[in-house]
Design an enzyme around this catalytic site. Sequence first.
Site, short mmCIF file in Angstrom:
data_model
loop_
_atom_site.label_atom_id
_atom_site.label_comp_id
_atom_site.label_asym_id
_atom_site.label_seq_id
_atom_site.Cartn_x
_atom_site.Cartn_y
_atom_site.Cartn_z
N ASP A 179 -3.22 5.05 27.64
CA ASP A 179 -4.50 5.19 28.33
C ASP A 179 -4.56 4.06 29.37
O ASP A 179 -3.79 3.11 29.31
CB ASP A 179 -5.63 5.07 27.30
CG ASP A 179 -7.01 5.04 27.94
OD1 ASP A 179 -7.22 5.71 28.97
OD2 ASP A 179 -7.90 4.34 27.40
N GLY A 180 -5.49 4.17 30.31
CA GLY A 180 -5.60 3.14 31.36
C GLY A 180 -6.50 1.99 30.98
O GLY A 180 -6.05 0.96 30.46
#
Length: 312
Positions: A179-180
């Site tokens: 995920d970012g």
Amino acid sequence: MAELESTVINTNVKQKDPSTALVIAVTTRAIFNLEEEHKLYLEKGKEEYTRHQQANQDKPLPPGTAFAFIQAVQYVNKKILESNPAERELFDILVLSNNSPESGVRIINSAKHYGLEISKFCFVSDEDSTQYLKSHGVKLFLSADRTDVCNALQRGVSAALVFQQEVQAPSTPLRVVFDGDAVLFSDETDQIFQEQGLEGAVQYERAMEAIPIGEGPLKAFAMQLGKMRKKFGQEQSPIRTYLVTARSGRDMGIRAIKTLREWGLPIDEAFFMDGAPKGPILAQIQPHIFFDDGLHNIQGAQNVGVPSAWVP
């Protein structure tokens, strides 16, 4: 405090140099399914648990959530050594366990049964076993205990919480999904979103477009992974990395891409989901592990049988 740690070197495995290796530490409950045994430990205590483990020491434990990830990591080592037998930048796996050495025999036997290349088994009787992570040069720690993970993150070690689930072992190559925000990147934009809503977050990202996003808790591990991936051409690489983020590509994707470029971090594929569920795309990628800070995303991944790890 060193006397609290008992380390068993696995002589069946070629020992790696921890100064050059990418060291991954996993707890026994992350790599094997020990849910029944853990229940016994909680209900009947340590002595009964130890007795049970000793009585079943020759019965292999079933694979746990991180099992397929560790197998895929072994495959990468094999490919690296095929192209350069003298290579020292390899994955090195150690098991960190709160088991006593007496009850740990079953853990060692299970690893041998499955042919897992685990170089060291560390049996730690102290409450906080994460104090030994730095001394072993650990770059990623996977545990089924939330306190352990939080302690590791506070010590500056990339760490994530593994939830026990039935997983199908995906085929090689090693596929890792990040995920970012709050995982690869810092949570600065998340905080703006909480305070000012989506419009505020979009304005912030546009204003900050030329400035790289801050580092998240798994950046260091991702960079090491990227370094190993660069040993191969993109087509031949036994490692594939993905970014699957809730950000929208139109409004908030450019800064993320520019940040990765600034870091020199190669990502094979990036998906900007604009808030849509991540489960369907994860089902398509079939990663060996998916790192996210959102429990709803972890749940979505589990629903499609994807091994996932929560970064609290």
